[in-house]
Every structure is written in structure tokens, then in C-alpha cells.
Enzyme design. Structure first.
Site, mmCIF file in Angstrom:
data_model
loop_
_atom_site.group_PDB
_atom_site.id
_atom_site.type_symbol
_atom_site.label_atom_id
_atom_site.label_comp_id
_atom_site.label_asym_id
_atom_site.label_seq_id
_atom_site.Cartn_x
_atom_site.Cartn_y
_atom_site.Cartn_z
ATOM 1 N N VAL A 34 4.322 0.269 -5.336
ATOM 2 C CA VAL A 34 4.692 -0.681 -6.387
ATOM 3 C C VAL A 34 4.959 0.127 -7.650
ATOM 4 O O VAL A 34 4.089 0.854 -8.134
ATOM 5 C CB VAL A 34 3.589 -1.739 -6.612
ATOM 6 C CG1 VAL A 34 3.940 -2.637 -7.788
ATOM 7 C CG2 VAL A 34 3.403 -2.568 -5.347
ATOM 8 N N THR A 39 -19.083 6.141 2.079
ATOM 9 C CA THR A 39 -20.372 6.313 2.764
ATOM 10 C C THR A 39 -20.992 4.960 3.112
ATOM 11 O O THR A 39 -21.980 4.897 3.832
ATOM 12 C CB THR A 39 -21.334 7.107 1.837
ATOM 13 O OG1 THR A 39 -20.583 8.194 1.289
ATOM 14 C CG2 THR A 39 -22.513 7.667 2.573
ATOM 15 N N ASN A 56 -13.467 -1.211 -9.403
ATOM 16 C CA ASN A 56 -14.602 -0.716 -10.192
ATOM 17 C C ASN A 56 -14.252 -0.630 -11.678
ATOM 18 O O ASN A 56 -15.140 -0.669 -12.537
ATOM 19 C CB ASN A 56 -15.037 0.652 -9.678
ATOM 20 C CG ASN A 56 -15.357 0.622 -8.188
ATOM 21 O OD1 ASN A 56 -15.779 -0.413 -7.680
ATOM 22 N ND2 ASN A 56 -15.159 1.726 -7.501
ATOM 23 N N HIS A 106 -17.031 7.156 -8.227
ATOM 24 C CA HIS A 106 -17.231 5.764 -8.665
ATOM 25 C C HIS A 106 -16.806 5.665 -10.135
ATOM 26 O O HIS A 106 -17.614 5.876 -11.021
ATOM 27 C CB HIS A 106 -18.705 5.371 -8.521
ATOM 28 C CG HIS A 106 -19.221 5.529 -7.123
ATOM 29 N ND1 HIS A 106 -20.535 5.795 -6.836
ATOM 30 C CD2 HIS A 106 -18.572 5.463 -5.929
ATOM 31 C CE1 HIS A 106 -20.683 5.877 -5.514
ATOM 32 N NE2 HIS A 106 -19.511 5.688 -4.953
ATOM 33 N N ASN A 136 -4.038 5.578 1.277
ATOM 34 C CA ASN A 136 -3.919 5.185 2.685
ATOM 35 C C ASN A 136 -4.326 3.723 2.815
ATOM 36 O O ASN A 136 -4.973 3.180 1.916
ATOM 37 C CB ASN A 136 -4.878 6.040 3.546
ATOM 38 C CG ASN A 136 -6.305 5.992 3.023
ATOM 39 O OD1 ASN A 136 -6.669 6.755 2.133
ATOM 40 N ND2 ASN A 136 -7.097 5.069 3.543
ATOM 41 N N GLU A 140 0.848 -1.183 0.000
ATOM 42 C CA GLU A 140 0.000 0.000 0.000
ATOM 43 C C GLU A 140 0.891 1.242 0.000
ATOM 44 O O GLU A 140 1.761 1.392 0.854
ATOM 45 C CB GLU A 140 -0.915 -0.003 1.238
ATOM 46 C CG GLU A 140 -1.654 1.293 1.503
ATOM 47 C CD GLU A 140 -2.452 1.804 0.301
ATOM 48 O OE1 GLU A 140 -3.287 1.060 -0.230
ATOM 49 O OE2 GLU A 140 -2.216 2.971 -0.097
ATOM 50 N N ALA A 178 -22.699 2.823 1.250
ATOM 51 C CA ALA A 178 -23.917 2.399 0.557
ATOM 52 C C ALA A 178 -23.564 1.194 -0.318
ATOM 53 O O ALA A 178 -22.611 1.255 -1.101
ATOM 54 C CB ALA A 178 -24.455 3.531 -0.298
HETATM 55 P P1 FAD Z 1 -9.332 1.979 -3.311
HETATM 56 O O1 FAD Z 1 -10.190 1.878 -2.120
HETATM 57 O O2 FAD Z 1 -9.249 3.278 -3.998
HETATM 58 O O3 FAD Z 1 -7.858 1.514 -2.882
HETATM 59 C C1 FAD Z 1 -6.795 1.514 -3.780
HETATM 60 C C2 FAD Z 1 -5.497 1.649 -2.987
HETATM 61 O O4 FAD Z 1 -4.396 1.363 -3.855
HETATM 62 C C3 FAD Z 1 -5.243 3.045 -2.431
HETATM 63 O O5 FAD Z 1 -5.115 2.998 -1.030
HETATM 64 C C4 FAD Z 1 -3.944 3.477 -3.096
HETATM 65 O O6 FAD Z 1 -3.088 4.230 -2.249
HETATM 66 C C5 FAD Z 1 -3.303 2.151 -3.446
HETATM 67 N N1 FAD Z 1 -2.328 2.264 -4.547
HETATM 68 C C6 FAD Z 1 -2.486 2.937 -5.721
HETATM 69 N N2 FAD Z 1 -1.382 2.780 -6.486
HETATM 70 C C7 FAD Z 1 -0.522 2.012 -5.767
HETATM 71 C C8 FAD Z 1 0.783 1.496 -6.042
HETATM 72 N N3 FAD Z 1 1.379 1.710 -7.219
HETATM 73 N N4 FAD Z 1 1.393 0.774 -5.071
HETATM 74 C C9 FAD Z 1 0.777 0.509 -3.873
HETATM 75 N N5 FAD Z 1 -0.474 0.976 -3.591
HETATM 76 C C10 FAD Z 1 -1.105 1.690 -4.527
HETATM 77 N N6 FAD Z 1 -18.610 3.247 -2.918
HETATM 78 C C11 FAD Z 1 -19.782 2.607 -2.687
HETATM 79 O O7 FAD Z 1 -20.029 1.548 -3.252
HETATM 80 N N7 FAD Z 1 -20.698 3.133 -1.832
HETATM 81 C C12 FAD Z 1 -20.510 4.331 -1.214
HETATM 82 O O8 FAD Z 1 -21.368 4.761 -0.428
HETATM 83 C C13 FAD Z 1 -19.302 5.032 -1.471
HETATM 84 N N8 FAD Z 1 -19.090 6.238 -0.909
HETATM 85 C C14 FAD Z 1 -17.882 6.843 -1.074
HETATM 86 C C15 FAD Z 1 -17.647 8.046 -0.398
HETATM 87 C C16 FAD Z 1 -16.383 8.633 -0.442
HETATM 88 C C17 FAD Z 1 -16.130 9.909 0.310
HETATM 89 C C18 FAD Z 1 -15.348 8.005 -1.193
HETATM 90 C C19 FAD Z 1 -13.979 8.601 -1.232
HETATM 91 C C20 FAD Z 1 -15.599 6.837 -1.904
HETATM 92 C C21 FAD Z 1 -16.865 6.241 -1.860
HETATM 93 N N9 FAD Z 1 -17.146 5.047 -2.517
HETATM 94 C C22 FAD Z 1 -18.346 4.424 -2.317
HETATM 95 C C23 FAD Z 1 -16.176 4.403 -3.413
HETATM 96 C C24 FAD Z 1 -15.469 3.243 -2.704
HETATM 97 O O9 FAD Z 1 -14.767 3.720 -1.599
HETATM 98 C C25 FAD Z 1 -14.591 2.545 -3.732
HETATM 99 O O10 FAD Z 1 -15.460 1.944 -4.678
HETATM 100 C C26 FAD Z 1 -13.701 1.456 -3.130
HETATM 101 O O11 FAD Z 1 -12.913 1.936 -2.086
HETATM 102 C C27 FAD Z 1 -12.828 0.872 -4.234
HETATM 103 O O12 FAD Z 1 -11.980 -0.083 -3.661
HETATM 104 P P2 FAD Z 1 -10.581 -0.449 -4.299
HETATM 105 O O13 FAD Z 1 -9.944 -1.403 -3.347
HETATM 106 O O14 FAD Z 1 -10.764 -0.877 -5.700
HETATM 107 O O15 FAD Z 1 -9.753 0.919 -4.403
#
Ligand code: FAD
Length: 531
Positions: A239, A128, A491, A457, A119, A36, A130
Site C-alpha cells: 500500500v 515468542t 503497539n 516491542h 511477510n 500485505e 508470550a
Molecule cells: P506486524 O506483525 O509487524 O505486521 C505488520 C505487517 O504489515 C507486516 O507483515 C508488514 O509487511 C506489513 N506492512 C507494512 N507496511 C505495509 C504496506 N505499506 N503495505 C502492506 N503491508 C505492509 N510480542 C509479544 O507480545 N510477545 C512475544 O513473546 C513476542 N515475541 C516476539 C519475538 C520475535 C522474534 C518478534 C519478531 C516479535 C515478537 N513480538 C512479541 C512482537 C509481536 O510479534 C508484535 O507485537 C506483533 O506481531 C504486532 O502485530 P502487528 O499486526 O501490529 O504488526
């Protein structure tokens, strides 16, 4: 004896965490190392920042997640903390704009509100919560329904989804009754007005402990479990590159951001779940460049407003005693503004959008005390219609090898436009929002379309497809076409036009990808043993 297989997961958000959990639970001898780029914010890795009670501590956790706009990096750009750069849209707490306006910033004039979080727990520490499931044409057409239902159930279990959160709120029930009177007759059975499923654990006092990546990691971060002994999470480790040869991935090159030291970590399988922009960017930087990489960008557009609930109409449905109980319950958890969540889901053909209705005691902005609806005893609702974007190859992100971003990766330029199809559905959603507002009370903020990128999203940039015909990046199990052991998550995989919050759907796709990858790893281990 041969060494146990190692899986590298890039990114610690809900999707990377789902991969780690399913892989470790499916394969008793596997090891997972998760990298991370951002810092760990909470003692329990990946917990939701919304659960932090102390406002100063909450603010600090949010700032630590804001990558280039936080702390020392922000200062090095000459941007004082708290300042909004001219012309820039402010990102939501815990996130930063990709087009933040400083040196090494992405270019996103057509998608200006695009944001990310850096983070442990990713955006899942700030979301949020949802968690609606996709419906009708939102679903992936080539995944059989029966399997899909099982994947969604498993995703709901991993995320601790509650189908009837705040269902006992009398005001929430009153809001549902008023919306049903306005819209119910035209909605198909099973897709009417209801509570919005959310991810979290309800507490005996009626409040909620919101879910983050911590609940998805589950036993992996509980001391003493067999899974925790085979799981390692390294924060502040970027990474930089996926190492590969002839379609076979051999490991990843990482940089420790505390020490600036680099090393190569060998891996039998690499899972990239680093969000819908930084995942394709990492593939591109590693020379993995399927034609559809970064293209077909979609989100759901959001038309929002705030309404003061009408006292007379609510009084018909909610007694004074129930209102007093509701206010007393709210007072116990003043730090969390959400008190009830309702919705009307997407359905076809007549309701091609989804409505989300959050009840709160106060509006999300300072209302002039002289405003006739300031201090409304019955509270307010923040409502938003999600409107789909139909996938087109023209919309997407391009990477420039000749211009590096603030992390030293090929910089991003986002190209995006709404067409007549979206504009017509946005106009229809705005009309519906006016009707919903009229049914519930009086607007204190008129319906308005948020700037492109506001939904947070982002979908489609590594979409999955049934065949390798140049319009997709990954196969139906999320494996990158033309590679043996590179899987992508998030996503970005979603190939359809969607109106809903996509995390539950992406966790379901991750469960599918992880089950298949576990099967393949164990088959190749068995083949190794035979040879
Ligand atoms: P992320 O949670 O974005 O995590 C990706 C991680 O990869 C990050 O921590 C990043 O630092 C890390 N990363 C990137 N590049 C590198 C690298 N090269 N090396 C190491 N680490 C790296 N979704 C919903 O479905 N319902 C909701 O109600 C909703 N509300 C939201 C409200 C807010 C305020 C926010 C910010 C988002 C919301 N979302 C919601 C979206 C939801 O948070 C995301 O769909 C979800 O977190 C995606 O998960 P993920 O693991 O794919 O990516």
C-alpha cells in the site's frame, strides 16, 4: 441495492487480522480486503514459523520475511547472504534491521536494534507468543476496567492464550518455588511468581502448536465459511498511499510487487496495521500528519542473562524420575527449545518491571565444552527483566520527504535516549536479576542490558489519547483525529509506559476499535437507506 461496504486492512499481522475477524463477524454484509507487502510463508496464511519442523524449510521461511536483507534485494546491495554488515546488530531470525546499512536504510544510531518483518502474519509469524496482560499504570487510563477485562478476554480467545502453559513441568514448578522463596514476600497478591501466559494450542504429548495470525484469522481462512467468502488476502502488495479528502478516506493506492502494476482500491474504511514505524510512515507519505505522529516512541528495555540451574537445589524439589520424564518429553520436540515459561509480572510500587524466565535444556549460545557448567543435566534458564520507558515527545521517528528509503517512502530517522528515570530502573532490575540468578544457580552469561530497540516491542508512535490536544494521533477507539474513517492499529497505539510483551494489549485495543468501526459503518448504512 447498494454495494456492500469494503474495508481495506493494511498489514496481515495479528492486529490487522484481529480487525478483519471482528469486523467480518460483526457485520454480515461487509467485505474485507487485506494487503500485505510480504510473501505468504506457509500453506495456512500467517501460521507461526516456529511450528515448521524441517530446519531448512524454517530457515527459508525466515529469510523470506527479511525484506531488504533477504534474497535478491540483499544481493543487489552487495551483501552476501548470512553476512553481518560491519557495525550492524544482527536481527533475530525472520526480521531485518531498519538500519540495515545499505542504500535506502533508515537511520537509527540511537535505536540500533530496531527490526521488522515483512511477510504474511507479520512479526506474529516469528514471535515468542508470550501474552501477559498489562497491569496497574500499564493499562490505558481512559478505558473503563470492566470493559477492559472483556476486551482482554476476547483478545485471549482470538490468540488462543493458555494461562498455565507447561504448568505440569516439574522443573518449571521447581524454578517457581526458588523464585518465590527469594521474592514472594514483597509481591502483592495476584502478582507473584507464576506461569507466563502464552499463545498456542497444547498438544497431547505436552508440546505446543504456537499461534500466529492464522489463529486470529480463524474462520476467515477456513474454506466454505461465510466469513471466508467475504475476505481476501493479497500478499506481495504494497500500500503506497491512503487516498483522502477533507478528512474522509476514499481508498488506497496499491502496487502489486509481482507485476509492479499500480491501482486504486476504493474503501469505506481503512485500517492501517503496518507496525509502529511503517504505519506512521504511510500516514506521513499520504499527507496525514498529526503533530504527535511518530513521537513518544517507547519500548521496554531488556536486561538478560543465562543461568545454569543448581543441581542440589533442584534435586530437593524435583525427583530423578521427574527429571527423566522431562528430558524424554523434551527429546520429542528438539526443534523447539522452550520447555517451561515462568514470570514475575509488573506491579506497583515495588516491582516496576517484569521478569520472564524461559527454561531450556541448552543455553541459547555455544557454551565452551570446558566450561564447568557445560552440559548441565538440570538445564538452563534464560531470564530477562523488561524495564519501562517513560513516554517523551523527544523520542520518536522523523520522516524525510527529501530522502527516500528502499521502498520509495520518506526515509526514517529515529531519535531516542534513556534518561535518569530509566537508568535508575535498569540498575534496580539488574540487581534483581543478580538475586534471581543467585537463587536459581550460577550465571553462565552475566546480566547485560541489550541495545536500544532489542525488545521488538515498539510503542507510542501513533498513541491514542482522550482528547485531541496534540499529544496523540488517535481517539480512544483508534480512529485518527480529524478523519472520519481511518483507523490505526498495533503497539504504536499504546500511550503508557510498559514492561510487558504488548501484543495481547494491542489485540484488545483492536477489538475495541473494530467493534466501534462496525457500529459506525452500520449506522452510516442505515442513514444511507433512509435518505
Ligand atoms: P506486524 O506483525 O509487524 O505486521 C505488520 C505487517 O504489515 C507486516 O507483515 C508488514 O509487511 C506489513 N506492512 C507494512 N507496511 C505495509 C504496506 N505499506 N503495505 C502492506 N503491508 C505492509 N510480542 C509479544 O507480545 N510477545 C512475544 O513473546 C513476542 N515475541 C516476539 C519475538 C520475535 C522474534 C518478534 C519478531 C516479535 C515478537 N513480538 C512479541 C512482537 C509481536 O510479534 C508484535 O507485537 C506483533 O506481531 C504486532 O502485530 P502487528 O499486526 O501490529 O504488526
Amino acid at each position: 441495492m447498494s454495494t456492500p461496504p469494503t474495508v481495506v486492512v493494511v498489514g496481515s499481522g495479528p492486529i490487522g487480522s484481529a480487525y478483519a475477524r471482528v469486523l467480518l463477524e460483526s457485520s454480515p454484509d461487509l467485505r474485507v480486503v487485506m494487503f500485505e507487502a510480504g510473501p505468504q510463508l506457509t500453506e495456512r496464511p500467517g501460521a507461526s514459523v516456529r511450528n515448521i519442523v524441517d530446519p531448512a524449510e524454517k530457515e527459508r521461511a525466515r529469510e523470506m520475511s527479511q525484506g531488504p536483507q533477504s534474497g535478491a534485494y540483499r544481493e543487489s546491495l552487495g551483501i552476501p547472504a548470512g553476512a553481518v554488515v560491519e557495525g550492524m546488530f544482527t536481527a533475530r531470525g525472520g526480521t531485518f534491521l531498519l538500519d540495515f546499512g545499505g542504500e535506502g536504510s533508515a537511520h537509527a544510531a540511537t535505536f540500533p536494534a530496531v527490526a521488522a518483518a515483512t511477510n504474511v502474519g507479520g512479526q506474529g509469524a516469528h514471535w515468542t507468543c508470550a501474552t501477559p496482560a498489562p497491569a496497574f499504570s500499564e493499562k490505558v487510563p481512559f478505558i473503563p476496567d470492566e470493559e477492559w477485562d472483556d476486551l482482554i478476554s476476547e483478545a485471549e480467545r482470538l490468540l488462543h492464550v493458555q494461562g498455565a502453559a507447561f504448568a505440569d513441568s516439574a522443573i518449571g514448578a521447581g524454578i517457581r518455588t526458588l523464585l518465590d522463596r527469594e521474592f514472594g514476600a514483597r509481591l502483592p497478591a495476584g502478582y507473584g511468581v507464576g506461569t507466563l501466559p502464552v499463545a498456542g494450542d497444547p498438544q497431547p504429548d505436552g508440546t505446543m502448536v504456537w499461534a500466529g495470525a492464522d489463529v486470529v484469522l480463524g474462520p476467515l481462512i477456513e474454506p466454505g465459511t461465510p466469513e471466508s467468502e467475504r475476505f481476501e488476502l493479497r500478499d506481495l502488495t504494497l500500500v503506497r498511499r491512503i487516498e483522502h479528502e477533507n478528512g474522509v478516506v476514499t481508498g488506497v493506492a496499491v502496487e502489486g510487487l509481482r507485476t509492479r502494476e499500480t491501482s486504486v482500491i476504493p474503501a469505506d474504511l481503512v485500517v492501517v496495521a503496518a507496525d509502529a514505524f511503517r504505519s506512521p510512515q504511510l500516514l506521513w507519505a499520504s499527507g496525514i500528519r498529526p503533530a504527535a505522529l511518530g513521537r513518544y516512541l517507547t519500548e521496554h528495555h531488556v536486561v538478560i542473562s543465562t543461568v545454569a540451574l543448581d543441581g542440589e537445589r533442584m534435586r530437593e524439589l524435583v525427583s530423578d524420575e521427574e527429571l527423566a520424564d522431562e528430558l524424554a518429553r523434551r527429546a520429542q520436540n528438539a526443534a523447539d527449545p522452550v520447555a517451561a515459561v515462568n514470570r514475575i509480572p509488573f506491579s506497583e510500587p515495588d516491582h516496576p518491571f517484569s521478569l520472564q524466565v524461559m527454561y531450556a535444556e541448552n543455553p541459547p549460545f555455544a557454551l565452551d565444552p570446558a566450561h564447568p557448567h557445560a552440559g548441565n543435566r538440570w538445564g538452563y534458564v534464560n531470564m530477562g527483566y523488561g524495564v519501562r520507558k517513560h513516554p517523551r515527545v523527544e523520542d520518536g521517528v522523523r520522516f524525510d520527504d527529501g530522502e527516500l528509503d528502499y521502498r520509495g517512502f520518506p526515509n526514517m530517522t529515529i531519535e531516542y535516549a534513556l534518561t535518569d528515570v530509566e537508568n535508575d530502573e535498569i540498575a534496580l532490575a539488574t540487581e534483581h536479576l543478580r538475586r534471581a540468578g543467585g537463587a536459581l544457580g550460577t550465571f553462565v552469561a552475566e546480566p547485560r542490558l541489550l541495545p536500544n530497540g532489542s525488545s521488538l516491542h515498539y510503542m507510542g508512535t501513533m498513541r491514542m489519547g482522550e482528547t485531541d490536544d496534540g499529544t496523540s494521533v488517535a481517539d480512544p477507539y483508534s480512529r485518527v483525529w480529524g478523519t472520519e474513517n481511518l483507523v490505526v492499529g498495533g503497539n504504536a497505539l499504546i500511550p503508557t509506559a510498559n514492561t510487558m510483551n504488548p501484543t495481547l494489549m494491542s489485540v484488545a485495543l483492536a477489538v475495541r476499535g473494530a467493534r466501534k468501526a462496525a457500529e459506525q459503518l452500520s449506522a452510516s448504512r442505515a442513514a444511507e437507506r433512509v435518505s
